[in-house]
Motif scaffolding. Structure first.
Motif, PDB file in Angstrom:
ATOM      1  N   ASN A   1      33.166 -69.412   5.518  1.00 48.38           N
ATOM      2  CA  ASN A   1      33.746 -68.775   4.330  1.00 48.38           C
ATOM      3  C   ASN A   1      32.946 -67.580   3.823  1.00 48.38           C
ATOM      4  N   ALA A   2      31.870 -67.197   4.507  1.00 49.74           N
ATOM      5  CA  ALA A   2      31.034 -66.082   4.045  1.00 49.74           C
ATOM      6  C   ALA A   2      31.809 -64.777   3.962  1.00 49.74           C
ATOM      7  N   HIS A   3      32.779 -64.588   4.857  1.00 50.70           N
ATOM      8  CA  HIS A   3      33.537 -63.328   4.879  1.00 50.70           C
ATOM      9  C   HIS A   3      34.368 -63.129   3.608  1.00 50.70           C
ATOM     10  N   ARG A   4      34.674 -64.235   2.878  1.00 49.96           N
ATOM     11  CA  ARG A   4      35.491 -64.128   1.661  1.00 49.96           C
ATOM     12  C   ARG A   4      34.675 -63.677   0.460  1.00 49.96           C
ATOM     13  N   VAL A   5      33.373 -63.899   0.514  1.00 45.23           N
ATOM     14  CA  VAL A   5      32.516 -63.585  -0.632  1.00 45.23           C
ATOM     15  C   VAL A   5      32.377 -62.071  -0.774  1.00 45.23           C
ATOM     16  N   LYS A   6      32.661 -61.575  -1.990  1.00 47.68           N
ATOM     17  CA  LYS A   6      32.596 -60.128  -2.232  1.00 47.68           C
ATOM     18  C   LYS A   6      31.247 -59.692  -2.795  1.00 47.68           C
ATOM     19  N   GLU A   7      30.589 -60.612  -3.541  1.00 46.01           N
ATOM     20  CA  GLU A   7      29.335 -60.203  -4.182  1.00 46.01           C
ATOM     21  C   GLU A   7      28.490 -61.441  -4.482  1.00 46.01           C
TER      22      GLU A   7
ATOM     23  N   PRO B   1      38.175 -76.623  -4.653  1.00 45.96           N
ATOM     24  CA  PRO B   1      38.794 -75.866  -3.548  1.00 45.96           C
ATOM     25  C   PRO B   1      39.274 -74.472  -3.927  1.00 45.96           C
ATOM     26  N   ALA B   2      39.529 -74.236  -5.227  1.00 44.87           N
ATOM     27  CA  ALA B   2      40.080 -72.931  -5.646  1.00 44.87           C
ATOM     28  C   ALA B   2      39.047 -72.040  -6.322  1.00 44.87           C
ATOM     29  N   LEU B   3      37.794 -72.506  -6.461  1.00 44.80           N
ATOM     30  CA  LEU B   3      36.788 -71.772  -7.239  1.00 44.80           C
ATOM     31  C   LEU B   3      36.508 -70.392  -6.647  1.00 44.80           C
ATOM     32  N   ARG B   4      36.612 -69.358  -7.513  1.00 46.51           N
ATOM     33  CA  ARG B   4      36.361 -67.976  -7.069  1.00 46.51           C
ATOM     34  C   ARG B   4      35.055 -67.423  -7.627  1.00 46.51           C
TER      35      ARG B   4
ATOM     36  N   SER C   1      26.305 -83.089  -4.625  1.00 46.45           N
ATOM     37  CA  SER C   1      25.517 -84.035  -3.831  1.00 46.45           C
ATOM     38  C   SER C   1      25.961 -84.065  -2.371  1.00 46.45           C
ATOM     39  N   GLN C   2      27.181 -83.643  -2.108  1.00 48.21           N
ATOM     40  CA  GLN C   2      27.642 -83.541  -0.727  1.00 48.21           C
ATOM     41  C   GLN C   2      27.416 -82.102  -0.227  1.00 48.21           C
ATOM     42  N   GLU C   3      27.159 -81.937   1.040  1.00 43.40           N
ATOM     43  CA  GLU C   3      27.054 -80.592   1.607  1.00 43.40           C
ATOM     44  C   GLU C   3      28.454 -80.061   1.806  1.00 43.40           C
ATOM     45  N   GLU C   4      28.830 -79.093   0.976  1.00 48.06           N
ATOM     46  CA  GLU C   4      30.201 -78.590   0.996  1.00 48.06           C
ATOM     47  C   GLU C   4      30.238 -77.092   1.212  1.00 48.06           C
ATOM     48  N   SER C   5      31.390 -76.637   1.664  1.00 50.62           N
ATOM     49  CA  SER C   5      31.678 -75.201   1.741  1.00 50.62           C
ATOM     50  C   SER C   5      32.824 -74.931   0.775  1.00 50.62           C
ATOM     51  N   TRP C   6      32.528 -74.117  -0.261  1.00 52.45           N
ATOM     52  CA  TRP C   6      33.564 -73.806  -1.259  1.00 52.45           C
ATOM     53  C   TRP C   6      34.357 -72.602  -0.753  1.00 52.45           C
ATOM     54  N   VAL C   7      35.504 -72.885  -0.187  1.00 55.06           N
ATOM     55  CA  VAL C   7      36.192 -71.934   0.695  1.00 55.06           C
ATOM     56  C   VAL C   7      36.754 -70.704  -0.030  1.00 55.06           C
ATOM     57  N   SER C   8      36.990 -70.792  -1.350  1.00 52.66           N
ATOM     58  CA  SER C   8      37.622 -69.674  -2.068  1.00 52.66           C
ATOM     59  C   SER C   8      36.625 -68.795  -2.805  1.00 52.66           C
ATOM     60  N   LEU C   9      35.342 -69.107  -2.690  1.00 56.23           N
ATOM     61  CA  LEU C   9      34.319 -68.413  -3.471  1.00 56.23           C
ATOM     62  C   LEU C   9      34.288 -66.908  -3.171  1.00 56.23           C
ATOM     63  N   GLU C  10      34.269 -66.081  -4.254  1.00 60.07           N
ATOM     64  CA  GLU C  10      34.251 -64.618  -4.089  1.00 60.07           C
ATOM     65  C   GLU C  10      33.065 -63.967  -4.801  1.00 60.07           C
ATOM     66  N   HIS C  11      32.712 -64.471  -5.990  1.00 56.44           N
ATOM     67  CA  HIS C  11      31.625 -63.863  -6.776  1.00 56.44           C
ATOM     68  C   HIS C  11      30.614 -64.942  -7.166  1.00 56.44           C
ATOM     69  N   VAL C  12      29.344 -64.711  -6.853  1.00 57.93           N
ATOM     70  CA  VAL C  12      28.268 -65.646  -7.178  1.00 57.93           C
ATOM     71  C   VAL C  12      27.196 -64.890  -7.955  1.00 57.93           C
TER      72      VAL C  12
END
Length: 952
Positions: free
Chosen positions: A904-910, A858-861, A876-887
């Motif tokens: 959560n797409a709006h939170r992703v910076k890059e 839940p806190a992964l950035r 294995s589950q379809e999840e949305s990692w809500v805190s993600l910022e950099h991939v």
């Protein structure tokens, strides 16, 4: 209808006059003036006639036609009365404007900042804060002459221009200045509020009257300019802004501490101008002459010497205004480089204002500041080195322990930074001086005859030793970072000289014996980075020496006996080629810090030397060739770890050790006593730093099957196991022998282990042995899932923040969830690379039910994935990692989905990856892709196609 229009227009005119009258009345009310009878009567008449006019217009719309004739006659009467009242109101405004002429905002005269981008941006931020309900007090701070007053003047004048719409009932400006007097500041506020100053009235009574007047104002803005020390606003009579919620206070100061003393909600530091803005300002002041092709290149350099400080730019620019002779410009440049105020205006306008800040410092802080000027222009000084200089000079009380003194020194550094006399260096834990502040400090040192008299010629390409500049009264000399090849055998005797900085003279090969004899009071001698091969015997005559720094003297073959240096506290032999310990070391019972790091040729430390260093607090032998042994396992006559246990003042230690020390009361007691340590155990022990290296143990290339490290782990923040064997047995022993958890450990690294680490024989910890683990690094480890390691140590990963896995060739799943680990609540970063068999990051163990509500991380950035050819999915589950910022995904071509949705797409910076991978990703809907498209960064430099197939 024509009459109605005429009445409507007349009413509009009347209302306009009424608004002006009300505005003046507001000012008169703030100033405590009694309202005149005529004004009251006029306002009453206006309200009455407006009411009649509105009523009549309503009747005219709804009444029968035969009544409209009668109403028209009434309309004419009202229209005449409206016009008469408007004329009367204008006359009243003329009469009372003498009393009410003071505006809600008064213009403050002075230069503006129209062309300075950074200052304009700051002004916008300040205005935004003034409109926020969360901000009541704003601090604006910066060094003298940087333009703080200009910023708040611009703020005031912007509100003046927008007087009709700005939100404050009254804007009050008061200049405080260095010689703060409550009465003088009160007088400025009282005059602004038109409060009569009564002869003989004390400050307390005036404060009450100011308070009473401001209480009547719906909202006020108080600007306090040039505040030098904490101010009690109650003394001035200023209502508390948290009670008077819409009112604000802005103050400027050279000191952050002063801003914070009135509990500012936000502070803005005003920095110097960038080079282009500085040049523009310089040209404005120096005039047309700067356009000349012959003058411009030198003028540019002159402007650069001002360091972006507006006060310096304006002063120097004005001094050079109209000067067309190139020689004059060259002379000015030379003088500026030598820190000499070549025209009186520089001393008066630049150095004297800085001297006001300098004079406020305590004597100790003055000395600390001036020492910083010994370093070259724009030089980033290591804070630790600087503080050690201050200790050696006696600026900081020598009687306390080294750790306390370092903390005290760091506090002094922060105070000087908060006073804008020092600033952040280019690297972490460094500071530097602004060029103009350094010039000022050199001016102080060169012009004074007290104990600050110094010679500073650092970093100027000096080739010849300036013997003529050595005078008996000199206290400090800095010739560092030059091109000196030789020193004289003798100079005039400098009985006061305490510091000689010669580091960075790479061509210097010899230190003559007679040279040192001329400097009997020397406390600091720095020869680091020179080519000297030996030190003269006369070194032992420096009985006052506190600090001898020979770092990076790569050619130094011989160090004479140190027996006479009884007061020495710091001996730095880092990266010298010495093979043996210097003779006479055992006599240095004042020595606090011994740096033998990177002594790659050091082979021997004779037994009995180290215990004699009774004052030793820091022993740094990082990457030294010498390995400490334990009693009974070391060559006879060599120093052992047992000797370190004798050093009761030791607090910082970094050494290499032959083997894992056995559990014993002696070892355990000194390990507990240390505040910071790094033990590199084994023949090749070395490791990359982590975030938790305050107390690190690295074990490399050893069989650890019989080793018990529980006693070490109880005191260790970071453990590295590097290419060891027998790890499985060691972990089992740890579980069997441990009676409690290892709460201190924050970081665990396992590298290069090819055996199995699956728990055998039911040897599994019932409780989490590492409950506070924050970092886990696994490299070249033979496991299929991290759960194998988890099983041994009972890990729950509840505090884990950083997870890095690399080159684990058998790894199929990063972590199987279930039982005790259902999710990783605090994980911030995942880095996985070069794991050829990895198919997914998170899976659920057979029979385990996945958590339906909580995502795995839940806190992964940050997630970085590289060279994972079989990776198909992250969970294995379809999840949305809500805190993600950099991939970042590089060469993971089978990964077709990311845990990102439209929610959560709006939170992703890059998102960084190869273009073909990005184009083939599958999304929950087009909105997600469209949101992320501008944030995608191609790792291969190719252009990206949007959802319509058009290159962008």
């Amino acid at each position: 209808m024509h009459g109605c229009n005429a009445l409507k227009n007349a009413l509009n005119g009347l209302m306009e006059v009424q608004n002006k009258v009300n505005k003046d009345l507001k000012i008169l009310e703030i100033k405590g003036k009694s309202l005149h009878v005529q004004l009251r009567r006029w306002l009453r008449d206006v309200e009455e006639i407006v009411s009649k006019a509105n009523s009549m217009q309503e009747k005219r719309v709804s009444c029968a036609p035969f009544l409209k004739c009668r109403l028209s006659k009434t309309l004419v009467v009202i229209l005449e009365k409206v016009k008469r009242l408007e004329k009367q109101g204008v006359e009243l405004l003329d009469i009372f404007s003498v009393e009410g002429k003071s505006e809600l905002v008064e213009k403050i005269l002075g230069p503006s900042i129209p062309d300075q981008t950074i200052a304009s941006e700051m002004l916008d931020k300040i205005l935004s804060c003034l409109m926020s309900d969360k901000v009541q007090k704003i601090g604006i701070w910066g060094m003298g002459g940087v333009g703080k007053t200009t910023v708040v003047r611009e703020l005031n004048n912007k509100l003046w221009k927008e007087a009709a719409t700005q939100p404050f009932g009254m804007v009050i400006w008061a200049t405080v200045s260095k010689e703060f007097e409550v009465g003088r500041v009160q007088k400025q506020i009282a005059e602004r509020l038109d409060i009569e100053i009564k002869l003989g009235e004390n400050e307390e009574k005036l404060a009450k009257r100011i308070y009473g007047r401001l209480e009547k104002v719906s909202s006020f803005l108080l600007i306090l300019d040039d505040v030098w020390k904490p101010i009690d606003l109650d003394q001035l009579g200023i209502p508390k802004t948290d009670e008077h919620i819409c009112s604000k206070i802005v103050l400027t100061s050279r000191f952050l501490e002063v801003c914070q003393s009135i509990k500012t909600d936000i502070d803005f530091r005003v920095d110097c101008l960038c080079e282009e803005e500085a040049w523009e300002l310089f040209c404005q002041n120096a005039g047309e002459v700067t356009r000349s092709d012959r003058v411009r290149p030198i003028a540019r350099k002159v402007s650069r010497e001002c360091g972006g400080l507006p006060l310096a730019i304006i002063t120097v620019g004005m001094a050079m205004r109209g000067k067309k002779v190139v020689k004059l410009w060259k002379h000015a440049l030379k003088e500026l480089k030598s820190s000499v105020p070549y025209v009186k205006s520089i001393e008066e306008n630049i150095y004297q204002p800085l001297k006001l800040s300098y004079d406020l410092l305590e004597p100790k802080m003055k000395s600390c500041l001036l020492f910083c000027a010994l370093f070259p222009e724009d030089y980033s000084i290591e804070v630790a080195d600087l503080v050690r200089y201050w200790i050696a000079e006696g600026f900081i009380d020598e009687t306390q322990n080294h750790g306390y003194l370092m903390n005290q020194g760091i506090t002094l550094v922060e105070s000087l930074k908060d006073s804008c006399l020092l600033e952040e260096g280019v690297r972490d834990d460094t500071v530097k001086m602004h060029d103009v502040v350094r010039d000022f400090a050199i001016w102080v040192m060169s012009s004074s005859q007290d104990d600050s008299h110094s010679l500073v010629m650092s970093g100027i390409g000096l080739r010849e030793f300036p013997q003529e500049k050595f005078v008996p009264s000199i206290r400090r000399v800095s010739l560092m970072n030059n091109m000196l090849k030789r020193l004289p055998d003798k100079v005039v005797e400098c009985v006061e000289l305490s510091a000689l900085l010669l580091q960075g003279n790479f061509h210097l090969e010899e230190l003559p014996a007679g040279f040192l004899l001329s400097l009997p009071a020397l406390r600091i001698l720095n020869l680091s980075g020179t080519r000297i091969r030996s030190l003269p015997l006369s070194l032992s005559k420096l009985h006052e020496l506190r600090s001898l720094i020979l770092k990076d003297c790569y050619y130094l073959e011989e160090v004479p006996s140190l027996e006479g240096l009884t007061k020495i506290q710091i001996l730095d032999l880092c990266a010298t080629p010495i093979r043996d310990m210097p003779r006479g070391l055992e006599t240095l019972n004042s020595l606090r810090l011994l740096d033998l790091s990177r002594t790659h040729h050091l082979e021997s430390i004779p037994a009995g030397i180290i215990p004699q260093l009774s004052s030793l607090e820091v022993l740094d032998m990082t990457l030294s060739h010498f390995h400490w042994g334990v009693q009974g396992q070391t060559q006879e006559g060599q120093a052992t770890l047992e000797e370190i246990a004798c050093l009761h003042r030791l607090s910082v230690l970094s050494i290499r050790v032959v083997c894992v020390p056995p559990l014993s009361p002696e070892y355990n007691s000194w390990i507990e006593r240390l505040k910071k340590f790094q033990l590199f155990i084994g023949p090749t022990a070395n490791s990359l730093p982590s975030r938790h290296d305050k107390r690190r143990v690295t074990i490399s290339s050893l069989n650890v099957s019989e080793a018990f490290i529980g006693w070490l782990l109880a005191n260790t923040t970071s453990l590295v196991m590097n290419h060891c064997w027998g790890l499985n047995e060691m972990l089992e022993n740890l579980v069997i022998d441990s009676t409690n958890s290892f709460n201190v450990l924050r970081s665990l690294t396992v590298e290069g282990f090819g055996g199995s680490i699956r728990p055998a024989g039911g040897c599994v910890a019932q409780l989490d042995l590492l409950p506070n683990l924050e970092e886990l690094h696994l490299r070249r480890v033979n496991l299929e899932t991290i759960r194998e390691l988890v099983g041994h140590l009972g890990l729950r990963f509840q505090t884990l923040k950083h997870l890095e896995v690399s080159r684990c060739s058998r790894l199929k799943c990063l972590l199987s969830l279930g039982n005790f680990i259902c999710f990783l609540p605090n994980l911030l970063e995942i880095h996985v690379s070069f794991c050829d068999m990895l198919e997914e990051l998170f899976d659920y163990s057979p029979g385990e039910v996945p958590a339906a509500t909580e995502p795995v991380v839940p806190a992964l950035r940050v997630i970085k994935l590289m060279n994972l050819p079989r990776l198909r999915r992250l969970c294995s589950q379809e999840e949305s990692w809500v805190s993600l910022e950099h991939v970042e995904v590089i060469r993971c071509n089978r990964l077709m989905n990311l845990p990102i949705t439209s929610n959560n797409a709006h939170r992703v910076k890059e998102v960084r990856g190869e273009t073909h991978w990005w184009n083939n990703l599958i999304w929950d809907d087009n909105t997600t892709r469209e949101t992320l498209q501008p944030r995608f960064l191609p790792a291969d430099g190719n252009k990206v196609k949007n959802s319509l197939g058009i290159s962008c």
